[in-house]
Design a protein around this motif. Structure first.
Motif, PDB file in Angstrom:
ATOM      1  N   PHE A  64       0.859  -1.185   0.000  1.00 24.55           N
ATOM      2  CA  PHE A  64       0.000   0.000   0.000  1.00 24.55           C
ATOM      3  C   PHE A  64       0.897   1.238   0.000  1.00 24.55           C
ATOM      4  N   PRO A  65       0.545   2.276  -0.790  1.00 22.38           N
ATOM      5  CA  PRO A  65       1.358   3.497  -0.739  1.00 22.38           C
ATOM      6  C   PRO A  65       1.253   4.147   0.630  1.00 22.38           C
ATOM      7  N   SER A  66       2.290   4.891   1.043  1.00 26.74           N
ATOM      8  CA  SER A  66       2.250   5.452   2.403  1.00 26.74           C
ATOM      9  C   SER A  66       1.191   6.546   2.489  1.00 26.74           C
ATOM     10  N   THR A  67       0.611   6.679   3.658  1.00 26.32           N
ATOM     11  CA  THR A  67      -0.454   7.666   3.876  1.00 26.32           C
ATOM     12  C   THR A  67      -0.042   8.532   5.061  1.00 26.32           C
ATOM     13  N   SER A  68      -0.980   9.313   5.573  1.00 22.17           N
ATOM     14  CA  SER A  68      -0.631  10.174   6.697  1.00 22.17           C
ATOM     15  C   SER A  68      -0.584   9.384   8.008  1.00 22.17           C
ATOM     16  N   SER A  69      -0.884   8.085   7.971  1.00 22.47           N
ATOM     17  CA  SER A  69      -0.793   7.258   9.183  1.00 22.47           C
ATOM     18  C   SER A  69       0.392   6.302   9.061  1.00 22.47           C
ATOM     19  N   ASP A  70       0.966   5.941  10.205  1.00 26.47           N
ATOM     20  CA  ASP A  70       1.972   4.864  10.197  1.00 26.47           C
ATOM     21  C   ASP A  70       1.233   3.560   9.945  1.00 26.47           C
ATOM     22  N   VAL A  71       1.850   2.646   9.229  1.00 29.06           N
ATOM     23  CA  VAL A  71       1.221   1.339   9.027  1.00 29.06           C
ATOM     24  C   VAL A  71       2.177   0.258   9.535  1.00 29.06           C
ATOM     25  N   VAL A  72       1.687  -0.565  10.460  1.00 29.80           N
ATOM     26  CA  VAL A  72       2.498  -1.663  10.992  1.00 29.80           C
ATOM     27  C   VAL A  72       1.838  -2.951  10.510  1.00 29.80           C
ATOM     28  N   PRO A 102       2.921 -19.568  24.534  1.00 30.85           N
ATOM     29  CA  PRO A 102       2.549 -18.213  24.117  1.00 30.85           C
ATOM     30  C   PRO A 102       1.229 -18.246  23.354  1.00 30.85           C
ATOM     31  N   LEU A 103       0.549 -17.118  23.375  1.00 31.76           N
ATOM     32  CA  LEU A 103      -0.759 -17.030  22.708  1.00 31.76           C
ATOM     33  C   LEU A 103      -0.630 -17.094  21.200  1.00 31.76           C
ATOM     34  N   TYR A 104       0.493 -16.584  20.708  1.00 30.01           N
ATOM     35  CA  TYR A 104       0.710 -16.503  19.259  1.00 30.01           C
ATOM     36  C   TYR A 104       2.210 -16.381  19.026  1.00 30.01           C
ATOM     37  N   LEU A 105       2.650 -16.654  17.814  1.00 33.43           N
ATOM     38  CA  LEU A 105       4.054 -16.429  17.467  1.00 33.43           C
ATOM     39  C   LEU A 105       4.102 -15.419  16.331  1.00 33.43           C
ATOM     40  N   VAL A 106       4.995 -14.456  16.470  1.00 29.40           N
ATOM     41  CA  VAL A 106       5.123 -13.432  15.439  1.00 29.40           C
ATOM     42  C   VAL A 106       6.216 -13.847  14.468  1.00 29.40           C
ATOM     43  N   GLN A 107       5.880 -13.825  13.177  1.00 27.65           N
ATOM     44  CA  GLN A 107       6.883 -14.179  12.190  1.00 27.65           C
ATOM     45  C   GLN A 107       7.655 -12.949  11.735  1.00 27.65           C
ATOM     46  N   SER A 108       6.924 -11.858  11.519  1.00 25.28           N
ATOM     47  CA  SER A 108       7.617 -10.634  11.108  1.00 25.28           C
ATOM     48  C   SER A 108       6.792  -9.410  11.452  1.00 25.28           C
ATOM     49  N   VAL A 109       7.473  -8.300  11.618  1.00 27.22           N
ATOM     50  CA  VAL A 109       6.789  -7.019  11.805  1.00 27.22           C
ATOM     51  C   VAL A 109       7.395  -6.041  10.814  1.00 27.22           C
ATOM     52  N   VAL A 110       6.563  -5.491   9.974  1.00 26.17           N
ATOM     53  CA  VAL A 110       7.069  -4.521   9.007  1.00 26.17           C
ATOM     54  C   VAL A 110       6.408  -3.177   9.290  1.00 26.17           C
ATOM     55  N   GLU A 111       7.224  -2.155   9.418  1.00 21.41           N
ATOM     56  CA  GLU A 111       6.654  -0.838   9.741  1.00 21.41           C
ATOM     57  C   GLU A 111       6.865   0.119   8.587  1.00 21.41           C
ATOM     58  N   GLN A 112       5.818   0.879   8.314  1.00 16.38           N
ATOM     59  CA  GLN A 112       5.919   1.893   7.270  1.00 16.38           C
ATOM     60  C   GLN A 112       5.509   3.213   7.904  1.00 16.38           C
ATOM     61  N   SER A 113       6.460   4.162   7.976  1.00 17.38           N
ATOM     62  CA  SER A 113       6.125   5.441   8.613  1.00 17.38           C
ATOM     63  C   SER A 113       5.182   6.236   7.733  1.00 17.38           C
ATOM     64  N   SER A 114       4.461   7.152   8.365  1.00 18.48           N
ATOM     65  CA  SER A 114       3.517   7.970   7.599  1.00 18.48           C
ATOM     66  C   SER A 114       4.280   8.863   6.639  1.00 18.48           C
ATOM     67  N   ASN A 115       3.609   9.303   5.557  1.00 17.60           N
ATOM     68  CA  ASN A 115       4.333  10.162   4.620  1.00 17.60           C
ATOM     69  C   ASN A 115       4.676  11.512   5.235  1.00 17.60           C
ATOM     70  N   THR A 116       3.858  11.973   6.217  1.00 15.10           N
ATOM     71  CA  THR A 116       4.203  13.252   6.859  1.00 15.10           C
ATOM     72  C   THR A 116       5.468  13.084   7.687  1.00 15.10           C
ATOM     73  N   ARG A 117       5.582  11.927   8.364  1.00 20.09           N
ATOM     74  CA  ARG A 117       6.765  11.672   9.174  1.00 20.09           C
ATOM     75  C   ARG A 117       8.009  11.529   8.276  1.00 20.09           C
ATOM     76  N   ASN A 118       7.814  10.863   7.125  1.00 19.56           N
ATOM     77  CA  ASN A 118       8.928  10.723   6.183  1.00 19.56           C
ATOM     78  C   ASN A 118       9.433  12.078   5.727  1.00 19.56           C
ATOM     79  N   GLU A 119       8.453  12.992   5.464  1.00 21.46           N
ATOM     80  CA  GLU A 119       8.852  14.337   5.014  1.00 21.46           C
ATOM     81  C   GLU A 119       9.691  15.016   6.080  1.00 21.46           C
ATOM     82  N   THR A 120       9.260  14.892   7.363  1.00 19.34           N
ATOM     83  CA  THR A 120      10.012  15.528   8.451  1.00 19.34           C
ATOM     84  C   THR A 120      11.412  14.937   8.523  1.00 19.34           C
TER      85      THR A 120
END
Ligand code: UDP
Ligand code: MG
Length: 334
Positions: free
Chosen positions: A68-76, A311-329
């Motif tokens: 997904f293209p970055s938006t004004s929200s962070d996407v995890v 454990p309740l669940y196992l995490v395989q990966s976490v990918v974070e995409q910062s918001s486009n406003t944060r990227n600009e800063t």
């Protein structure tokens, strides 16, 4: 877009609102969902993050989200190592989100993202839990509505924590409530009960639940029955008490009836009769005994699961995409 963290994140005051979206094979709806959600979040003043939790999808849902293209929200985008069920996926989201207010949202657009601003208004007034109650269960058969209503009636008779009727997982929780929920150690996570358990200041808003945008529900009646048993057994030991009371009452009646038979035999002799009554009593008692053993078994099964401490669940990966406003800063400061 490739930082991988495996530790639960701490709340971070730069993120005000986290929206947690557990999904399992929802590729047909995710693009539409993301568009609707981000257009709502873009209109908010608060900085937001979307936490997608992939509950072991086998279709292209995960790849879709990560492109997904970055938006004004962070996407995890958190991926669990397999399908652990929605309850576990929500727990993963709650442990990884950073917001001061947290909203849980289904990916199938049954819970309209357009209601988020209204929920935030309540939160800003100081409310800790905003329950979203369905005024209409659109697209559901009368049997599902009837069984849901009966379930809530039984649940709330048996359980001391008031679990609001027709409130699904769609709700807003304050950071304080989320931290309390994250600290609960149990493995049997009946989330509707767990959400209600901490208490704090609650309010309920009515909304009309839309039918599924497309695709099919992941719940069948067997799964729902399992969820209902989970709900009752993880929040109440009254079924055990009822088995004891039933047993006691039947023993008392049996004792009295025994006295009647003995007296009759002494007074009038012992002609062979009573086959029907004996069968009825035996079958009734057998049934109640089996039922009570079943109830006991349900609780023992739960003790078994808890003692394993998996454990309740196992995490395989976490990918974070910062918001486009944060990227600009970031670009500006570089
Ligand atoms: N879901 C999930 N794991 C599962 C089953 C469902 O994360 O094992 C997600 C699903 O993708 C959706 C939400 O939970 O976002 C609600 O599921 P569904 O619409 O099937 O349930 P219903 O709305 O019929 O109760
Ligand atoms: Mg649904």
């Amino acid at each position: 877009m490739s930082t991988i963290t495996l530790v639960p994140r701490q709340s971070d005051s730069s993120v005000i609102l986290s929206v947690i979206v557990p999904y399992f094979n929802e590729q047909e709806v995710l693009t539409e969902f993301h568009t609707r959600l981000t257009s709502v979040l873009d209109s908010l003043e608060e900085s937001c993050e979307i936490v997608y939790v992939d509950d072991g999808s086998s279709d292209g849902s995960k790849a879709l989200i990560e492109h997904f293209p970055s938006t004004s929200s962070d996407v995890v985008s958190i991926s669990l190592s397999r399908n652990f069920g929605k309850e576990a996926a929500m727990s993963a989201g709650l442990e990884h989100c950073r917001g001061l207010a947290v909203i849980l949202l289904d990916a199938d657009l049954q819970d309209p993202p357009e209601l988020i601003p209204q929920m935030l208004v309540e939160w800003r007034k100081g409310v800790d839990v905003v329950n979203m109650q369905r005024s209409k269960r659109e697209g559901e058969s009368w049997f599902k509505r009837f069984s849901a209503a009966s379930f809530y009636r039984v649940l709330n008779t048996l359980v001391k924590t008031e679990i609001p009727e027709n409130v699904g997982d769609f709700r807003l929780l304050s950071r304080e409530v989320v931290d309390h929920i994250n600290s609960l150690p149990e493995r049997n996570r009946y989330m509707k009960g767990i959400f209600a358990w901490p208490g704090f200041k609650q309010t309920t808003l009515q909304f009309e639940r839309d039918p599924r945008y497309c695709g099919e529900t992941k719940w069948n009646y067997f799964k729902l029955m399992g969820l209902a048993v989970d709900g009752i057994t993880s929040f109440s030991i009254r079924p055990l008490r009822l088995a004891t009371i039933f047993g006691g009452l039947i023993a008392l009646v049996a004792f009295l009836y025994g006295a009647v038979i003995v007296s009759k035999t002494v007074l009038f002799g012992d002609p062979v009769s009573g086959y029907p009554s004996m069968m009825v009593v035996q079958l009734a008692l057998g049934g109640i005994q089996l039922l009570s053993i079943g109830v006991l078994g349900e609780y023992i099964g739960r003790i078994f699961i808890e003692t394993k401490q998996r454990p309740l669940y196992l995490v395989q990966s976490v990918v974070e995409q910062s918001s486009n406003t944060r990227n600009e800063t970031l670009e500006k400061s570089a």
